[in-house]
Enzyme design. Structure first.
Site, PDB file in Angstrom:
ATOM      1  N   TYR B  37      29.091  16.700  -0.157  1.00  0.00           N
ATOM      2  CA  TYR B  37      28.956  15.666   0.586  1.00  0.00           C
ATOM      3  C   TYR B  37      31.240  15.522   0.620  1.00  0.00           C
ATOM      4  O   TYR B  37      31.505  14.561   1.769  1.00  0.00           O
ATOM      5  CB  TYR B  37      29.213  14.527  -0.135  1.00  0.00           C
ATOM      6  N   LYS B  38      31.062  16.575   1.418  1.00  0.00           N
ATOM      7  CA  LYS B  38      32.135  16.576   2.662  1.00  0.00           C
ATOM      8  C   LYS B  38      31.756  15.944   3.460  1.00  0.00           C
ATOM      9  O   LYS B  38      31.920  15.046   5.144  1.00  0.00           O
ATOM     10  CB  LYS B  38      32.009  18.525   2.700  1.00  0.00           C
ATOM     11  N   VAL B  39      30.754  15.920   4.510  1.00  0.00           N
ATOM     12  CA  VAL B  39      29.728  15.213   5.264  1.00  0.00           C
ATOM     13  C   VAL B  39      29.439  13.965   4.979  1.00  0.00           C
ATOM     14  O   VAL B  39      28.633  13.619   3.727  1.00  0.00           O
ATOM     15  CB  VAL B  39      28.127  15.748   5.871  1.00  0.00           C
ATOM     16  N   MET B 264      31.981  25.946   2.072  1.00  0.00           N
ATOM     17  CA  MET B 264      33.281  25.437   0.929  1.00  0.00           C
ATOM     18  C   MET B 264      34.870  25.204   2.065  1.00  0.00           C
ATOM     19  O   MET B 264      35.589  24.824   1.574  1.00  0.00           O
ATOM     20  CB  MET B 264      33.622  26.143  -0.183  1.00  0.00           C
TER      21      MET B 264
END
Lengths: 703, 615
Positions: B37-39, B264
């Protein structure tokens, strides 16, 4: 089991016995005097003991002192030896005492006398380990009359000795690391500063005597406990020596229902973390009690209605469903097992276990119990057989009933002095992330012969392990002998702040910096191959606006600022923060804003989020006015990037809702378009306007 | 000789296993927020499944039909999404049906079984119902088989996407079919499908083909090569050359396509001054844990959210972060620092992987393990030329059997760790599916603090006879280890429980504990070997199962209560020697003074006592 339990309850005692005599302050120009080095060694050591809150007791004996203060002082014997501190748990007083009262003095004392005084101190009290650490340059005349008696007593009392000198003992020593936790061969070479200096007759004689003592105490490994000062500072030999042994985990290794072998497991390697956490205190009073943290629960309605914790129950998500699942039910329905276990599931080829799929944060070594020779033989048969077949055991491991069971591998490990199984956790299917990546066997990326040759010579020039003239392999960079720099640095800063409150933190110690760098020999050697690499491989950074930047970096584009600049910046920031808004330049204003935003964001609350949004609005507005969108845009980019890591998604969503468009001039930049804009269908213009007008006022208020 | 794995496998063939082997195949826990969920935005996946008659033909020897295999696959994706990323959207659309069902009913022969939404318990049941004989009958009744128009189907799917108001970060559409010429050579329909596929791709949808076995082979070049998305990278294999015949393979392919690679971290691998290679850092494996519980309001079962506030005890006013500082207490001394000082102490370097040098592979110690490794793969998009340097390094390190020692700083204000970069060459299986990606595995190396000193006991080593007997035992128990063979029984049980509650089942289905030794089988296989070995190593009187520690433990339980006079306690606090007291004594003292402590850690107890006494 019983023995281990006792060992845990007891503590060890250690006497630091340091030469502060006349010769210790002598050094060739440009070199650090042995006294300074030795003082650093004991400071480092005591520091570590204090911050690990060790219960082990410690005494400090100085010799070569002008005064005499020790229990054996009688009839002119044992003169110029001072017991600075009796056996006690180490504390800040001891650190301060070393800092302020251990200084070079002008006498010379027989170090054997000092050793006897130290032994005398250890005879009181009940300890499970007795240690003496002697730091000296061996420059005094020593009377060896009572040497045999001393050696006899050392052995009888079970005292272990460690010697630390400013110079290495001899070249051929230090080759084999003894038994112990790691036990894999040679230690960092002895070619350290101080070599080559001709030793005096006294020193040579002293060394002879040290050799006698150490070898008669321990024939095989005695000389492993002789170190140089610099080794002592950079590595943790002293600490390792007295370190408490890990807890024993007695269990049975089982193969099927009727074959079991008694074993004892010890953690051999583990990701060591700091045990102490930071607590929050009030800035003014420094009192913890003045700060209270409170968690409230709210419904997701417009008023965020608070509900009591007792009125909440526990649930879990099952896809789009939320399933209420009480703690009691959960406990009752959860997976249960029989507890402690080390059961073999089967055996498999060693090479089917991939190193990169090791899980967990530790390896455990399994031995037979000390007093159980039969178990020892049975385990040895298993270890030898596995080793010969090149196989490993796959086992179910459970520490105890409360801990989740694991699957893992037990590898045979055969050393010169011992045999054991090494247990490592392996992944569950659920843990695996099976990504596939484009192949690199691709015309576009295939390196040419000359490129490969460049890499080849780079590797050759950077080999950290090399054979010396005798065919011995020397490893010049042993990571497992470097102390964790995070601990080292923290201890240094805590120590400093405790002893000198109110002064800025010290810079990092040079030896630590050096220990983390490429060895200078390698740096020199790889210079040319590296240049060749640069010529052969064109590398070009793709220009991107998305660079992760902090507010400070944006405003100070020159990343490599000198120290002076940094201080200056801090000073400026302090001035700005005092609310001198009118006088600040535009950049300063932006800086202040981002600084404020960062502060506010660390408060996870909608209230503060709204304030932040106000700040960002102001920032945007100001940037538009100044016609300089870059600062604002790149700040926002970096903020956006940091959102998922900082758990500020809620804030970001609010921000997206609260603003007409996030980035300045974003319409033009297709690629950079913030998808969020799509969502902002019903932007509340009123809110934005409202916030805008109060933005600067607010800014003054929070400052 | 029957292999040990056969024993296991035989067991695995039970109905239970069939059902569950695939259920959690795709678990890649998105709950670990640092990785995923970085994007921003949600991921979406549309299963577009051919429902024409050919799909329902059973294989020889009663092998399940392609339709059946596909449904099993869809079900397993649903359940794994539920577990790992419930916020992702999934849809199931059939084409080539007789009946039609779609939002505006504008398309014939397209049946939207599930529109794009988060999967839940109900949907799992729906798909479950389409499996097997019964499922085929249900499909025939509800949808039937009819004319095929892939163009309409794709158009319908593009409507599904555009009807979604949520922000989608990743859009993927997978076509499952065994027909290499779906329109039987109708060029108008073919062209229409190509146009629609083109439209979809333009809006960022990635189209994959999961082609299934068909008599005479599946020829991708006839039609589908123009439908699917071009490989993300020239080098990527893109189309699987061989069609899938087995569920296993299909699962693997869906999984490989479905798993999005999310780094990461992206950092520079610095070989030296001015030589920076961009790499992405990926987790090889992450310990999956039970997800954390959500708080619900008792009355309505609606989720509540929590807010944490820091305020001043005396004035009750909220405290800004600038109004607090950080402290640690040692003995009786409190050391105070500013928040940013605490951060700067942790800062050593900017994020990077800095090359120190190389070592021969044998210098990497097996037991030097402190945390799961990560995989490095070049990031050509950040620094062009990275892949070439990377490939050259990979090749040379493999050839020369060396690894690189590097200093790794994953992010800002993070102290460095050292890693060993071990080269890993790419491996593919028979059907050209990548089983091992190319890259450097970064193995974390321990510092001196991480290594414990042990007192090693010494024993006589076993004799050749004893070792040989053990070799026989080992040989009897050989099996082929696979890293994905063991499910985590704790997590499996947890989800089975949730499933039962969500689907109103009477009781959760039982799980199979794959990490339990199959004692009976082992005993049977070893037969007399165990006794023979025991005779060789143990004297008759020796019983390894006796527990000498048991007696000792009983003694401990009868320990009298421990109390401590207040004066003594105060003296300890004053002198900073509270730590000398044992945990039971401290606990008792807490009770004595009516302190409610939640903690059991010594430091927490001590802190609580100190706080109480200061009042």
């Amino acid at each position: 089991g019983k023995r281990e339990k006792m060992a845990r309850a007891a503590k060890s005692a250690l006497v630091l016995c340091m030469d502060v005599g006349f010769s210790m302050s002598n050094s060739p120009p440009g070199e650090e005097p042995p006294f300074d080095q030795a003082k650093k060694v004991i400071q480092k050591f005591v520091q570590r003991q204090v911050f690990s809150e060790s219960k082990d007791e410690m005494a400090l004996v100085l010799f070569g002192t002008d005064a005499t203060k020790n229990p054996l002082d009688q009839d002119g014997q044992y003169q110029h030896i001072t017991v600075r501190r009796q056996l006690m748990a180490p504390d800040f007083e001891l650190l301060e005492e070393i800092e302020n009262h251990v200084r070079p003095e002008s006498q010379q004392t027989d170090w054997l006398d000092a050793l006897v005084v130290s032994m005398d101190l250890l005879q009181k009290g009940k300890y499970d380990r007795l240690n003496i650490v002697l730091l000296t340059d061996l420059s005094t005349q020593v009377s060896s009359d009572n040497l045999d008696v001393i050696i006899g007593n050392l052995g009888k009392l079970g005292i272990t000795l460690q010697f630390f000198f400013p110079f290495p003992m001899e070249e051929e020593e230090h080759n084999e690391e003894g038994g112990g936790g790691d036990g894999d061969g040679d230690r960092r070479g002895s070619s350290r500063p101080g070599v080559g200096k001709g030793l005096s007759r006294e020193q040579k004689q002293g060394l002879e005597m040290v050799r006698d003592i150490m070898l008669s105490l321990d024939e095989d490994e005695g000389l492993d406990q002789v170190y140089t000062f610099s080794e002592a500072i950079e590595q943790l030999f002293m600490f390792k020596h007295i370190e408490r042994r890990p807890m024993a985990w007695p269990c049975q290794l089982t193969i099927g229902s009727s074959l079991s072998i008694r074993i004892v497991g010890y953690k051999a390697v583990t990701d060591e973390k700091l045990k102490k956490m930071w607590i929050t205190v009030d800035a003014q009073t420094s009192k913890r009690d003045d700060v209270k943290r409170e968690t409230v629960y709210c419904l997701d309605d417009d008023n965020e209605t608070e509900v009591q914790k007792d009125d909440t129950i526990q649930g879990f998500r099952y896809g789009s469903d939320i399933v209420p699942f009480s703690k009691v039910d959960q406990e009752q329905m959860k997976y249960k097992h029989d507890g402690k276990c080390f059961a073999v599931l089967g055996f498999t080829k060693h090479d089917s276990i991939h190193r990169h799929l090791f899980m967990g944060s530790q390896t455990i070594k399994m031995f037979a119990p000390k007093d159980d020779e039969h178990a020892g033989v049975a385990l040895s048969a298993l270890i030898q057989a596995l080793d010969k077949l090149n196989m490993v055991a796959i086992v179910r491991y459970a520490y105890d009933r409360r801990c989740n069971p694991q699957v893992g591998a037990a590898f045979p490990c055969i050393k010169q002095t011992y045999e054991c199984l090494v247990y490592v956790q392996l992944p569950f299917m659920e843990d695996l992330r099976q990504f596939s990546f484009p192949s690199l066997e691709n015309k576009k990326f295939t390196p040419s012969e000359s490129q490969l040759a460049a890499v080849d010579s780079l590797i050759d020039s950077m080999m950290l392990v090399e054979e010396d003239e005798n065919g011995q392999k020397e490893d010049m960079y042993k990571v497992h002998e470097i102390p964790n720099p995070a601990f080292q640095r923290l201890f240094q800063c805590l120590h400093h702040r405790a002893v000198n409150p109110g002064t800025p933190l010290p810079t990092m110690e040079q030896w630590l910096k050096d220990a983390l760098e490429r060895p200078s020999a390698i740096s020199e050697r790889c210079q040319a191959p590296l240049e060749e690499m640069k010529r052969k491989f064109p590398l070009k950074a793709v220009e991107k606006k998305k660079e992760l930047k902090t507010g400070a970096q944006i405003f100070e584009p020159d990343a490599k600022k000198s120290k002076v600049d940094e201080e200056e910046e801090e000073f400026n920031l302090a001035k700005i923060s005092e609310g001198n808004v009118t006088s600040v330049r535009a950049r300063g204003l932006c800086q202040q804003l981002t600084h404020r935003i960062e502060q506010l964001l660390s408060n996870r609350s909608t209230h503060y989020y709204m304030k932040c949004i106000t700040c960002i609005q102001t920032f945007r507005e100001q940037s538009v006015k100044l016609g300089n969108a870059d600062l604002y845009n790149s700040y926002l980019q970096s903020l956006k990037k940091s959102i998922p890591n900082s758990g500020l998604q809620v804030f970001w969503d609010l921000l997206v809702q609260g603003m007409i468009s996030l980035f300045i001039g974003e319409e033009k930049k297709e690629v950079e378009t913030e998808p969020a804009v799509d969502d902002a269908g019903d932007v509340d213009d009123l809110v934005s306007v409202c916030l805008n007008s109060s933005a600067l006022k607010y800014l003054m208020f929070v400052s | 000789m029957i292999n040990f794995v056969c024993l296991v496998l035989h067991n695995k063939r039970s109905a239970q296993f069939k059902k569950y082997l695939f259920i959690y195949l795709f678990i890649y826990f998105l709950f670990s927020p640092s990785v995923n969920y970085k994007v921003t935005g949600r991921d979406s996946l549309v299963f577009l499944v051919d429902a024409s008659k050919e799909m329902f033909i059973k294989g020889e020897d009663g092998e399940p039909s392609n339709f059946d295999i596909t449904m099993q696959c869809v079900r397993s994706v649903y359940t794994s999404k539920i577990i790992s990323s419930h916020r992702d959207l999934v849809a199931l659309v059939f084409y080539g049906t007789e009946k039609s069902k779609n939002p505006r009913n504008s398309f014939k022969h397209v049946y939207v079984y599930h529109d794009l939404d988060e999967p839940g318990a109900k949907r799992v049941q729906d798909v479950e119902a389409l499996r097997g004989e019964r499922g085929a009958r249900l499909a025939a009744d509800t949808m039937g088989s009819g004319e095929v128009s892939l163009g309409d189907a794709l158009w319908c799917c593009s409507n599904l996407y555009s009807d979604i108001k949520l922000r989608l970060s990743h859009k993927r559409l997978m076509i499952f079919t065994c027909m290499d010429q779906p329109h039987g050579g109708d060029s108008t329909k073919d062209r229409q499908a190509r146009t629609k596929a083109g439209d979809l791709k333009e809006t960022g949808v990635v189209i994959d083909l999961m082609h299934l076995m068909k008599p005479g082979g599946f020829d991708v070049s006839l039609f589908f090569c123009d439908i699917v998305s071009p490989p993300e990278d020239e080098s990527e294999l893109g189309l699987q050359v061989e069609p899938c015949g087995k569920l296993d393979d299909l699962q693997k392919r869906v999984q490989a396509k479905q798993q999005k690679k999310r780094a990461m971290a992206r950092v520079n691998l610095c070989l030296g001054e001015g030589m920076n290679v961009a790499v992405g850092v990926y987790a090889n494996a992450v310990t999956a844990r039970k997800p954390s519980a959500i708080r619900l309001y008792r009355e309505t079962n609606e989720p509540v959210h929590s807010k944490t506030r820091t305020f001043h005890t005396q004035t009750g006013s909220l405290l800004l972060p600038s109004e607090t500082r950080k402290a640690q207490v040692y003995g009786n001394r409190q050391i105070v620092m500013e928040k940013d000082e605490v951060d700067t102490i942790k800062k050593f370097y900017d994020p990077e992987i800095f090359l120190i040098g190389f070592k021969p592979m044998e210098k990497l110690k097996l037991h030097h393990h402190i945390r799961p490794s990560v995989l490095l793969y070049p990031e050509e998009q950040q620094v062009t030329g990275s892949s070439c340097v990377f490939a050259a390094l990979l090749k040379k390190c493999t050839e020369k059997k060396v690894f690189a020692v590097c200093r790794y700083t994953p992010r800002r204000n993070y102290p460095p760790r050292f890693v060993a970069l071990v080269p890993q060459r790419e491996e593919v299986d028979e059907s050209n599916v990548q089983v091992t990606p190319p890259g450097f595995n970064a193995i974390f190396l321990p510092f001196a603090d991480d290594i414990r000193k042990l007192d090693t006991p010494q024993f006589p080593t076993a004799s050749d006879v004893q070792v040989d007997k053990m070799k026989e035992i080992i040989t009897k128990m050989r099996f082929k280890y696979r890293s994905d063979a063991f499910e985590n029984p704790v997590i499996q049980q947890h989800y089975r429980n949730l499933e039962a509650l969500a689907l109103d089942m009477l009781a959760p289905e039982s799980i199979e504990d794959f990490i339990m030794p199959k004692v009976e089988q082992i005993d049977r296989r070893l037969g007399p070997l165990v006794d023979e070995f025991k005779e060789l190593v143990y004297p008759a009187s020796y019983n390894p199962d006796s527990k000498p520690a048991a007696k000792h433990r009983q003694d401990n339980e009868k320990k009298p209560k421990v109390e401590i006079p207040e004066a003594e306690l105060r003296a300890h606090i004053k002198n900073g020697t509270l730590g000398k007291l044992t945990v039971p004594v401290l606990k008792e003292a807490c009770k004595q003074f009516g302190i409610r402590t939640t903690g059991t850690k010594k430091q927490e107890l001590m802190d609580a006592l100190i706080a109480q006494m200061a009042k």
